[in-house]
Design a protein around this motif. Structure first.
Motif, mmCIF file in Angstrom:
data_model
loop_
_atom_site.group_PDB
_atom_site.id
_atom_site.type_symbol
_atom_site.label_atom_id
_atom_site.label_comp_id
_atom_site.label_asym_id
_atom_site.label_seq_id
_atom_site.Cartn_x
_atom_site.Cartn_y
_atom_site.Cartn_z
ATOM 1 N N GLN A 198 8.586 -4.180 -14.303
ATOM 2 C CA GLN A 198 8.574 -3.112 -13.289
ATOM 3 C C GLN A 198 8.676 -1.710 -13.889
ATOM 4 O O GLN A 198 8.048 -0.776 -13.413
ATOM 5 C CB GLN A 198 9.671 -3.337 -12.245
ATOM 6 N N ALA A 199 9.448 -1.580 -14.966
ATOM 7 C CA ALA A 199 9.629 -0.254 -15.564
ATOM 8 C C ALA A 199 8.341 0.262 -16.210
ATOM 9 O O ALA A 199 8.236 1.443 -16.533
ATOM 10 C CB ALA A 199 10.739 -0.313 -16.615
ATOM 11 N N TYR A 200 7.384 -0.611 -16.401
ATOM 12 C CA TYR A 200 6.131 -0.201 -17.060
ATOM 13 C C TYR A 200 4.998 0.020 -16.064
ATOM 14 O O TYR A 200 3.873 0.277 -16.467
ATOM 15 C CB TYR A 200 5.708 -1.266 -18.080
ATOM 16 N N ASN A 201 5.288 -0.149 -14.770
ATOM 17 C CA ASN A 201 4.246 0.068 -13.763
ATOM 18 C C ASN A 201 4.123 1.564 -13.509
ATOM 19 O O ASN A 201 4.732 2.113 -12.606
ATOM 20 C CB ASN A 201 4.603 -0.665 -12.462
ATOM 21 N N ASP A 202 3.301 2.232 -14.326
ATOM 22 C CA ASP A 202 3.264 3.694 -14.249
ATOM 23 C C ASP A 202 1.953 4.243 -13.724
ATOM 24 O O ASP A 202 1.680 5.418 -13.869
ATOM 25 C CB ASP A 202 3.569 4.293 -15.636
ATOM 26 N N ILE A 203 1.104 3.384 -13.112
ATOM 27 C CA ILE A 203 -0.064 3.984 -12.454
ATOM 28 C C ILE A 203 0.069 3.786 -10.953
ATOM 29 O O ILE A 203 0.638 2.791 -10.501
ATOM 30 C CB ILE A 203 -1.421 3.444 -12.989
ATOM 31 N N PRO A 204 -0.419 4.780 -10.166
ATOM 32 C CA PRO A 204 -0.214 4.678 -8.715
ATOM 33 C C PRO A 204 -0.914 3.434 -8.167
ATOM 34 O O PRO A 204 -2.017 3.092 -8.600
ATOM 35 C CB PRO A 204 -0.871 5.949 -8.167
ATOM 36 N N LEU A 205 -0.241 2.759 -7.255
ATOM 37 C CA LEU A 205 -0.771 1.527 -6.686
ATOM 38 C C LEU A 205 -1.126 1.796 -5.230
ATOM 39 O O LEU A 205 -0.238 2.021 -4.405
ATOM 40 C CB LEU A 205 0.338 0.475 -6.778
ATOM 41 N N THR A 206 -2.410 1.827 -4.919
ATOM 42 C CA THR A 206 -2.805 2.005 -3.526
ATOM 43 C C THR A 206 -2.520 0.696 -2.791
ATOM 44 O O THR A 206 -2.966 -0.360 -3.243
ATOM 45 C CB THR A 206 -4.307 2.321 -3.446
ATOM 46 N N MET A 207 -1.791 0.776 -1.690
ATOM 47 C CA MET A 207 -1.409 -0.458 -0.999
ATOM 48 C C MET A 207 -1.685 -0.364 0.492
ATOM 49 O O MET A 207 -1.620 0.712 1.076
ATOM 50 C CB MET A 207 0.087 -0.730 -1.208
ATOM 51 N N ASP A 208 -1.944 -1.503 1.093
ATOM 52 C CA ASP A 208 -1.995 -1.596 2.545
ATOM 53 C C ASP A 208 -0.544 -1.724 3.009
ATOM 54 O O ASP A 208 0.085 -2.765 2.834
ATOM 55 C CB ASP A 208 -2.829 -2.823 2.942
ATOM 56 N N GLU A 209 -0.020 -0.624 3.586
ATOM 57 C CA GLU A 209 1.421 -0.572 3.881
ATOM 58 C C GLU A 209 1.837 -1.614 4.914
ATOM 59 O O GLU A 209 2.947 -2.137 4.869
ATOM 60 C CB GLU A 209 1.823 0.834 4.364
ATOM 61 N N ASP A 210 0.942 -1.905 5.838
ATOM 62 C CA ASP A 210 1.272 -2.897 6.857
ATOM 63 C C ASP A 210 1.417 -4.287 6.213
ATOM 64 O O ASP A 210 2.359 -5.034 6.498
ATOM 65 C CB ASP A 210 0.160 -2.875 7.914
ATOM 66 N N ILE A 211 0.497 -4.603 5.338
ATOM 67 C CA ILE A 211 0.562 -5.899 4.631
ATOM 68 C C ILE A 211 1.820 -5.940 3.762
ATOM 69 O O ILE A 211 2.523 -6.951 3.712
ATOM 70 C CB ILE A 211 -0.704 -6.077 3.749
ATOM 71 N N LEU A 212 2.111 -4.819 3.115
ATOM 72 C CA LEU A 212 3.304 -4.762 2.263
ATOM 73 C C LEU A 212 4.554 -5.058 3.096
ATOM 74 O O LEU A 212 5.409 -5.857 2.705
ATOM 75 C CB LEU A 212 3.417 -3.379 1.606
ATOM 76 N N ARG A 213 4.623 -4.417 4.268
ATOM 77 C CA ARG A 213 5.794 -4.618 5.125
ATOM 78 C C ARG A 213 5.920 -6.083 5.551
ATOM 79 O O ARG A 213 6.984 -6.683 5.478
ATOM 80 C CB ARG A 213 5.663 -3.699 6.357
ATOM 81 N N GLN A 214 4.793 -6.673 5.923
ATOM 82 C CA GLN A 214 4.847 -8.089 6.326
ATOM 83 C C GLN A 214 5.350 -8.983 5.200
ATOM 84 O O GLN A 214 6.141 -9.891 5.416
ATOM 85 C CB GLN A 214 3.453 -8.568 6.719
ATOM 86 N N LEU A 215 4.854 -8.721 4.012
ATOM 87 C CA LEU A 215 5.246 -9.559 2.875
ATOM 88 C C LEU A 215 6.734 -9.376 2.570
ATOM 89 O O LEU A 215 7.463 -10.344 2.353
ATOM 90 C CB LEU A 215 4.402 -9.212 1.646
#
Ligand code: GLU
Ligand code: MG
Length: 649
Positions: free
Chosen positions: A351-368
């Motif tokens: 996780q500490a190395y995830n340094d590029i922006p991640l475009t996400m579907d926020e609704d799907i993220l919330r469901q998960l």
């Protein structure tokens, strides 16, 4: 190339209407299987390879050899043979007759001149299994070859040099830029495999979603007489061509390339995260070492791999998504094509190395997240699910959220990334898996086995010696850029952890200590890094296996070491040299029909073992075998007995 559902394909406008439905049910299908399978453990290490073949027709041309020299012709003519649909039923017969079991399994691929073969059973945890790979690859090739006419050859060629040039396929076919599936100025639709609707549907829908043909522009290799500006006179169908670039305009230019992939079953979801993450920094290294495609559409490129070509070939992003127009009809700005390097690590350490922006579907993220799916996996999926489905069958729209997974697989399998994280299929004994997808395919079974074995041994090194290769994902991307460049093995340096930090867990320490190494240093070692092959040898010295297997492994590792050192050429460097040293080459970057046919004739000889260029291949024949030795030492290392590193929080 992923999910092969049967049915009636929908048009893009129909598919688009069901986009949200596919995403919503796809994510529910995932959540359901996650709950059933997340705690599944004790799956044993299993792995397998996938080899893609091109079917190349090589015929003797009629003219006399003095005529040929005068006219700068070859004594051969070479074309791609569009016969996959004729041989696949026979290749698949054993599997179909035996209810899915067979000694080798065959799948269609994108092009009508391609097939894909995998071993019938996955390999397991014994080192001796590594000695079966090459024999199995030989068997697979012989099987395809036995079904081909005497002038057609199953070549493990990454890119056919004159794909899209006049008369490149047999039977002949004409491109239809005004209409049809791909609307290409160069590739006729006949090159798309027609035995399954998926491939044509994807081609059309990607083009329609994007709103225009795909546009792939690869920098041309500049030689003395390379034309300035546009390589060819412009036409109304080549308006997107850039000066100084090889222009290609269809999905087939990319998905019509072949590669070598490997899938690993981990013993648990946590181990799958770990493998996914740790293999990620290795993927550009393998891309550079396996580089095999320096020629596209008859021109020498300034790059050595297929990567950018395929990435562009399935890039369905609209101008809005690419940031060329304000967002009005689309939902997101999207940084990469559906085919590209991965954007985030999955393990807790990652996780500490995830340094590029991640475009996400926020609704799907919330469901998960609400469903309790582990946060890093939720973000990964919410990122994959920003994509629309680009192939949908009318019979498959209404599905069970608990018994089926087609909607999930629909989105998952059209995210063609450098690595793929694969949940267990519903109702199967298969566990959590990780697919390593970037290697280019090599001409001989020996080399392909060597590359496969190299990666398998690296997974064992990662798991048993517990080294940590993680680096900021932005640096992996930078390494991907470098890996594609001409002669990357000799001319590029790559970010890698220094040896002093191979066992460090503190991301801050490592970020500071990332260094740039040559591939030779990474593979063979130097003062600041022990070297991947020396690490493998350390692992092997702790394990026992039969003498033949050890002997084969040594030969494979030697090949990899020599390629990394530059003592042997990569396939790409060898092809480039063949073209530029060919007597009729005009220093104009063109790989003419004559050069390409001579090259194909040499590739056939290399494949068959009747010709071995010293600069490409070592003088060895491995002791590969199609059966396991009778006595296997009890001391063979079982991967599942090792201590585990920390998993996701
Ligand atoms: N042929 C594609 C490549 O070269 C991969 C297709 C697949 O995912 O099987 O990367
Ligand atoms: Mg494939």
């Amino acid at each position: 190339m992923g999910l092969l559902s049967e049915g009636t394909p929908l048009s893009w406008s129909e598919t688009q209407k069901h986009s949200e439905h596919v995403r919503q049910h796809g994510i529910r299908q995932f959540i359901s299987l996650y709950y059933r399978l997340k705690d599944r453990t004790k799956d044993s290490l299993k792995w397998g390879d996938e080899v893609e073949y091109q079917l190349v027709r090589l015929t003797k041309s009629a003219a006399s050899s003095s005529d040929q020299q005068q006219q700068q012709q070859s004594q051969f003519a070479s074309q791609l043979s569009l016969v996959a649909d004729q041989i696949l039923p026979e290749l698949q017969r054993e599997e179909i007759e035996n209810g899915g079991r067979a000694s080798t399994l065959w799948r269609p691929e994108y092009a009508a001149y391609m097939v894909e073969g995998v071993p019938g059973e996955p390999y397991g945890h014994l080192l001796a299994h590594l000695n079966l790979v090459e024999a199995n690859m030989r068997k697979r090739r012989a099987q395809v070859q036995s079904l081909l006419g005497s002038d057609v050859y199953a070549l493990t060629l990454t890119a056919f040099p004159r794909l899209g040039c006049p008369d490149f396929c047999y039977p002949g076919a004409k491109p239809t830029p005004e209409g049809g599936v791909s609307c290409s100025a160069f590739l006729p639709d006949e090159v798309i495999y027609s035995g399954h609707p998926r491939f044509r549907t994807l081609t059309r829908n990607i083009r329609e979603r994007r709103g225009k043909k795909v546009a792939i522009n690869i920098p041309v290799y500049r030689d003395l007489n390379t034309p300035d500006g546009l390589l060819e006179p412009p036409t109304e169908h080549t308006a997107a061509a850039l000066p100084g670039h090889i222009y290609m305009d269809a999905m087939g230019f990319g998905m019509g390339c072949c590669c070598l992939q490997m899938t690993f079953q981990a013993c648990s979801i946590t181990e799958a995260y770990l493998l996914y993450d740790q293999l990620t920094p290795l993927s550009p290294v393998l891309l550079a070492l396996s580089a095999a495609s320096p020629v596209h559409r008859g021109w020498l490129a300034d790059t050595d791999t297929r990567w950018r070509v395929i990435s562009g070939a399935v890039d369905c992003r609209t101008d809005e998504e690419m940031g060329l127009k304000p967002l009005e009809r689309n939902r997101f700005r999207i940084a990469k094509s559906r085919y590209d390097s991965i954007d985030s690590y999955l393990s807790a350490d990652g996780q500490a190395y995830n340094d590029i922006p991640l475009t996400m579907d926020e609704d799907i993220l919330r469901q998960l997240m609400e469903a309790g799916v582990e946060p890093s996996l939720s973000r990964h999926l919410a990122h994959l699910f920003i994509r629309d489905p680009v192939s949908l069958f009318s019979e498959k729209i209404h599905q069970s959220d608990t018994e089926e997974s087609d909607h999930f697989e629909n989105i998952q399998s059209t995210n063609w990334q450098s690595m793929r994280f694969k949940p267990p299929p519903t109702n199967s004994t298969i566990g959590w898996r990780v697919e390593f997808r970037c290697a280019e395919v090599q001409l001989t079974d020996f080399e392909n086995a060597a590359y496969v074995v190299f990666i398998v041994l690296l997974t064992r090194v990662l798991l048993t010696l517990q080294i940590d290769l993680l680096m900021p994902i932005s640096k992996v991307d930078e390494n991907f850029n470098r890996a594609q460049q001409r002669d990357a093995v000799k001319r590029q340096k790559f970010f890698f952890r220094s040896g002093a930090h191979l066992y460090d867990n503190d991301p801050e320490l490592v970020k500071a200590e990332l260094r740039e190494f040559t591939l030779d240093e990474i593979v063979n070692g130097c003062q600041d890094f022990p070297g991947l092959v020396p690490l493998i040898r350390q692992y092997l010295s702790m394990s026992h296996t039969d003498v033949d297997t050890m002997c084969t492994l040594n030969q494979y590792l030697n090949l990899i070491q020599k390629r990394a050192r530059g003592e042997l050429l990569t396939t790409a460097a060898w092809i480039r040299k063949f073209v530029t040293e060919h007597p009729v080459y005009q220093r104009d970057s063109r790989c003419t029909e004559a050069i390409s046919s001579d090259l194909m004739a040499k590739c056939v000889e290399i494949t068959q073992g009747s010709y071995r260029p010293d600069e490409l291949l070592p003088c060895t024949s491995s002791k590969t075998s199609d059966t396991l030795p009778q006595v296997i030492s009890d001391a063979e290392l079982y991967l599942d007995n090792r201590p585990r590193r920390n998993g996701p929080k």
